[in-house]
Write an enzyme that holds these catalytic residues in place. Structure first.
Site, mmCIF file in Angstrom:
data_model
loop_
_atom_site.group_PDB
_atom_site.id
_atom_site.type_symbol
_atom_site.label_atom_id
_atom_site.label_comp_id
_atom_site.label_asym_id
_atom_site.label_seq_id
_atom_site.Cartn_x
_atom_site.Cartn_y
_atom_site.Cartn_z
ATOM 1 N N LYS A 135 -33.369 146.665 -13.068
ATOM 2 C CA LYS A 135 -33.796 146.485 -11.678
ATOM 3 C C LYS A 135 -35.272 146.186 -11.606
ATOM 4 O O LYS A 135 -35.718 145.264 -10.901
ATOM 5 C CB LYS A 135 -33.427 147.735 -10.881
ATOM 6 C CG LYS A 135 -33.863 147.714 -9.416
ATOM 7 C CD LYS A 135 -35.270 148.242 -9.159
ATOM 8 C CE LYS A 135 -35.422 149.698 -9.565
ATOM 9 N NZ LYS A 135 -36.774 150.220 -9.164
ATOM 10 N N GLY A 170 -30.390 155.132 -9.096
ATOM 11 C CA GLY A 170 -29.916 154.716 -7.779
ATOM 12 C C GLY A 170 -31.035 154.306 -6.850
ATOM 13 O O GLY A 170 -32.213 154.541 -7.122
#
Length: 274
Positions: A201, A147
């Site tokens: 990411k 996250g």
């Protein structure tokens, strides 16, 4: 009697945690655990770094301006893990294999959960850290955290994390700890997907930074293509698509793309400039 998950992790009794690695994220997580009422030890890489943290009362090298809680115990990574009920690994993915292999020799308990905070694949195999950890300890005692979680904001303003484990009770227990520490924490039973999302990411942020000089369209296209490639790799390994598009994937990517101090984006910019 306290309830326990399959990993042996107690969901209700007070616990001791050890965070291995005193970088920015490891330090931030240690402070969150202290806020959650957990007796926490932060293990620095060297005795000199541990001494600096103790003397300065903050992590000037990696998280300046954030006071270390008086309750936080500081030591180096030669310290024992024998009394730890929870061990969190906040070391780079490039070094995590060696750290995993050292844990049993440092007194890690037979049921103690091991939680990876790393985002990235382990060279040269390209394995995610949960696969490496599960091979040694079994998947039921392994979890990962993903996250958008820039360390300074996490401590001051909170954040949004994902706790993932094939043992859903372990994931829920970890989420409860982080919630008590002041951040939102979702639960997932797809640690593989959460880890590949973090790796995607990183790679997408590098790609966008490397191509930004050619225009925002080029940067967006590069990031999108890279993210799609890793998405396909993740699916081929059994990860679920929703893990890639949730907090651990697109949520983390947006936070990294917007952060002026993003190391991944800056590394991409340096690559692009030669």
């Amino acid at each position: 009697m306290p309830q326990r998950s399959r990993s042996g992790f107690s969901r209700t009794a007070p616990r001791r945690a050890v965070v291995v690695g005193a970088g920015s994220f490891g330090t931030a997580v240690a402070l969150l655990l202290v806020r959650a009422g957990i007796r926490t030890t932060l293990q620095a890489r060297t005795a000199a770094q541990a001494s600096d943290l103790q003397r300065d009362g903050e992590n000037r090298a990696y998280l300046p301006g954030v006071p270390l809680a008086p309750e936080l115990r500081i030591e180096n990574t030669e310290g024992s893990l024998e009394r730890a009920d929870l061990v969190l690994l906040a070391v780079p993915s490039s070094a995590i294999a060696g750290v995993i292999n050292s844990l049993q020799g440092r007194g890690l308990g037979d049921e103690t959960p091991v939680v990876s905070l790393a985002k990235g694949l382990s060279a040269p195999s390209g394995a995610v850290t949960s696969a490496l950890t599960s091979a040694v300890f079994g998947s039921e005692r392994v979890a990962v955290i993903g996250g958008p979680a820039h360390a300074d904001e996490l401590v001051h303003d909170g954040g949004a994390l994902v706790a993932a484990s094939t043992d859903e009770e372990l994931a829920a227990a970890l989420a409860k700890l982080f919630t008590r520490g002041g951040v939102i924490c979702e639960i997932s039973n797809d640690p593989l997907g959460v880890e590949y999302a973090g790796a995607a990411k990183n790679a997408a942020a590098l790609a966008s930074g490397a191509t930004e000089a050619q225009g925002l369209n080029a940067a967006g296209a590069a990031a999108g293509h890279i993210f799609q490639e890793i998405w396909r790799l993740a699916e081929s390994q059994g990860a679920r698509p929703e893990s890639m598009i949730g907090l651990a994937g697109t949520g983390d990517l947006v936070a990294t793309a917007l952060a002026p101090g993003s190391r991944n984006r800056r590394a991409g910019e340096l690559l692009g400039s030669g």
